[in-house]
Write a protein that holds these residues in place. Sequence first.
Motif, short mmCIF file in Angstrom:
data_model
loop_
_atom_site.label_atom_id
_atom_site.label_comp_id
_atom_site.label_asym_id
_atom_site.label_seq_id
_atom_site.Cartn_x
_atom_site.Cartn_y
_atom_site.Cartn_z
N GLY A 54 0.81 -1.19 0.16
CA GLY A 54 0.21 -0.09 -0.03
C GLY A 54 0.91 1.17 -0.32
N GLY A 55 0.21 2.23 -0.08
CA GLY A 55 0.87 3.62 -0.09
C GLY A 55 1.10 4.24 1.14
N PRO A 56 1.40 5.67 1.02
CA PRO A 56 1.78 6.29 2.41
C PRO A 56 0.86 6.10 3.80
CG PRO A 56 2.11 7.54 0.73
CD PRO A 56 1.37 6.38 -0.12
N ASP A 57 -0.47 6.00 3.32
CA ASP A 57 -1.35 5.78 4.33
C ASP A 57 -1.09 4.50 4.95
OD1 ASP A 57 -2.14 4.53 2.02
OD2 ASP A 57 -4.34 4.48 2.71
N VAL A 58 -1.07 3.52 4.35
CA VAL A 58 -0.69 2.19 4.79
C VAL A 58 0.47 2.14 5.82
CG1 VAL A 58 -0.46 -0.31 4.45
CG2 VAL A 58 -2.21 1.08 3.24
N GLY A 59 1.67 2.83 5.08
CA GLY A 59 2.96 3.07 5.80
C GLY A 59 2.91 3.64 6.99
N PRO A 113 2.27 -1.09 17.65
CA PRO A 113 3.23 -1.26 18.80
C PRO A 113 4.02 -2.55 18.70
CG PRO A 113 0.80 -1.77 19.11
CD PRO A 113 0.77 -1.21 18.11
N PHE A 114 4.81 -2.38 17.71
CA PHE A 114 5.92 -3.61 17.25
C PHE A 114 6.84 -3.83 18.74
CE2 PHE A 114 4.89 -2.50 12.91
CZ PHE A 114 4.40 -3.96 12.48
N ASP A 115 7.31 -4.99 18.89
CA ASP A 115 8.29 -5.15 19.70
C ASP A 115 9.74 -4.41 19.00
OD1 ASP A 115 6.62 -6.55 21.85
OD2 ASP A 115 6.53 -7.86 19.87
N HIS A 116 9.92 -4.48 17.92
CA HIS A 116 11.19 -3.70 17.11
C HIS A 116 10.61 -3.26 15.96
CE1 HIS A 116 15.54 -3.31 17.60
NE2 HIS A 116 15.19 -2.81 16.06
N LEU A 117 11.20 -2.23 15.30
CA LEU A 117 10.68 -1.81 14.06
C LEU A 117 12.02 -1.38 13.27
CD1 LEU A 117 8.48 -0.81 11.99
CD2 LEU A 117 8.61 1.42 13.19
N LEU A 118 12.25 -1.98 11.98
CA LEU A 118 13.36 -1.61 11.25
C LEU A 118 12.83 -0.88 9.99
CD1 LEU A 118 16.17 -1.82 9.98
CD2 LEU A 118 15.50 -4.21 9.18
N PHE A 119 13.39 0.21 9.81
CA PHE A 119 12.98 1.06 8.57
C PHE A 119 14.26 1.41 7.57
CE2 PHE A 119 13.14 5.21 6.57
CZ PHE A 119 12.15 4.94 5.70
N THR A 120 14.12 1.00 6.59
CA THR A 120 15.40 1.41 5.50
C THR A 120 14.61 2.34 4.70
OG1 THR A 120 15.87 -0.95 5.92
CG2 THR A 120 17.01 0.52 3.80
N GLY A 121 15.36 3.45 4.16
CA GLY A 121 14.86 4.41 3.38
C GLY A 121 15.61 5.79 3.64
N ALA A 122 14.50 6.81 2.90
CA ALA A 122 15.35 8.12 2.96
C ALA A 122 15.31 8.64 4.50
CB ALA A 122 14.60 8.95 2.21
N THR A 123 16.37 9.62 4.83
CA THR A 123 16.50 10.19 6.15
C THR A 123 15.21 10.99 6.55
OG1 THR A 123 18.96 10.34 5.95
CG2 THR A 123 17.87 11.83 7.67
N ALA A 124 14.71 11.92 5.63
CA ALA A 124 13.40 12.44 5.83
C ALA A 124 12.08 11.69 6.38
CB ALA A 124 13.06 13.19 4.64
N ILE A 125 12.08 10.56 5.60
CA ILE A 125 10.99 9.59 6.17
C ILE A 125 11.44 8.86 7.25
CG2 ILE A 125 9.46 7.67 5.31
CD1 ILE A 125 9.12 9.89 3.45
#
Length: 485
Positions: free
Chosen positions: A184-189, A196-208
């Motif tokens: 999905g798009g930004p709304d899903v993101g 409330p995850f137990d850990h979250l990993l994000f790979t992408g742009a600094t602004a996001i």
Amino acid sequence: MCNSPGDRVTTHRRERVRHILEAQRTAFMAELPVSIATRKDRLKRAAAMIRDHADRFCDALSEDFGHRSREQSMLTDIAGSIAPITHAIKHLERWSKPDSRPVQFPLGLLGARAWVEYQPKGVVGIIAPWNFPVNLIISPLAGVFAAGNRAMVKTSEYTPVTAALFEEVVGQYFDATELVFVSGGPDVGKAFAELPFDHLLFTGATAIGKHILHAAADNLTPVTLELGGKSPVIVGAGADVKQTTERVALGKMLNAGQICLAPDYMLVPASEEARIVDGLKTAATAMYPSLLANPDYTSVVNDRHFQRLGDWLEDARTKGAKVEIVNPAGEDFGASNARKMPLHIVTDVTDDMTLMQEEIFGPVLPVRRYSGIDDAIGQVNRRDRPLGLYYFGPDGEERRRVLDRTISGGVTVDDVVFHVSMEDLPFGGVGPSGMGSYHGLDGFRTFSHAKAVFKQAKIDVAKLAGLKPPYGAATMKSVARQMKG
């Protein structure tokens, strides 16, 4: 109140991802402890999911990009995904062993013991990017599964064909309480990042990444951010120009420069600038004698990014930069809609140009002169701390000065990018290029909770140490002992 169809769809998606998370967490808690055999089984199934559908994933990647080199996809996204899983399976038993720790004197002599147990956290959320949309899911998943967790993955909307393939095949290998993909798009993101995850990993742009961190903060979710930045190449004194330019050109043109660790700009001795530019052109020509019909060369992912790169080059030209296009076959790129962009070497660049302010993420390479290694170090340090730094040169003292005086997520010496593929090295950024790290043992520990365990001696330690009222001489002896230098 939801009035529009769009609002209703967004609400439905939010509820769906929350229900998935609740189901995964319930299954996780019921399963504890997670056995080594179960962890290895999940790792093997993840590898099989990619291996069994390798051709289809390569097709999907090429469709998403407009064209993507099949061999490159096999290297970076297929083999490059299975390798960290194989590594995790091989070392998992050693990683999982309790870590014995010493206790303060004289507790050890009295029979007290201390150790650390590495326990799975629960459900890990992975928000994946578009540039390596298989590898940058499966590589962290190796650490997630090795640590005993379950996972939910938000795929990139910029690679919808690859995302759809994941959703199609995952059910053949995993129950939805183990691994699920959400598209999905930004709304899903946004909804995903707010879970409330137990850990979250994000790979992408600094602004996001900043928005992700804000979203996770409300749940106090621990976050690993793999971002980017302007990874510099420093060409040191006495560097082999032919070898240096070949390796930089290879790293810059892989995936058409759409790599978070791609060399973003070069710092070169003023006396060597012309030789280095010529070396880059020679190396690029040897690897890609033509581009438009060349199956080895990947397209820029979409029209927006293609236009962005063109705008940044025009901005540089307007502000006085010289742009050399490496087009050995003299092809007409303007007449093509393939979004293939040749290597652009930009000299006479200044700090007011967008190329020197933003991560480029494309086949555009600024080359800047420096006078003395401290000048080069200063040019690196006046920018945000990068994800990677690359130094070429035989001078050990100079290399040591660069390593000591710069701060970056990681370093490759005498090449570019390669440190990311070393499974026993942590991969991560620092400051604006990220926080936390994963890969190998470091990934296992990132996605584990290091639980401290202390087993007390049978003797009444509290009385012996003067901790039990009424306080007296034993208490003050304990205080004096702890305050001693």
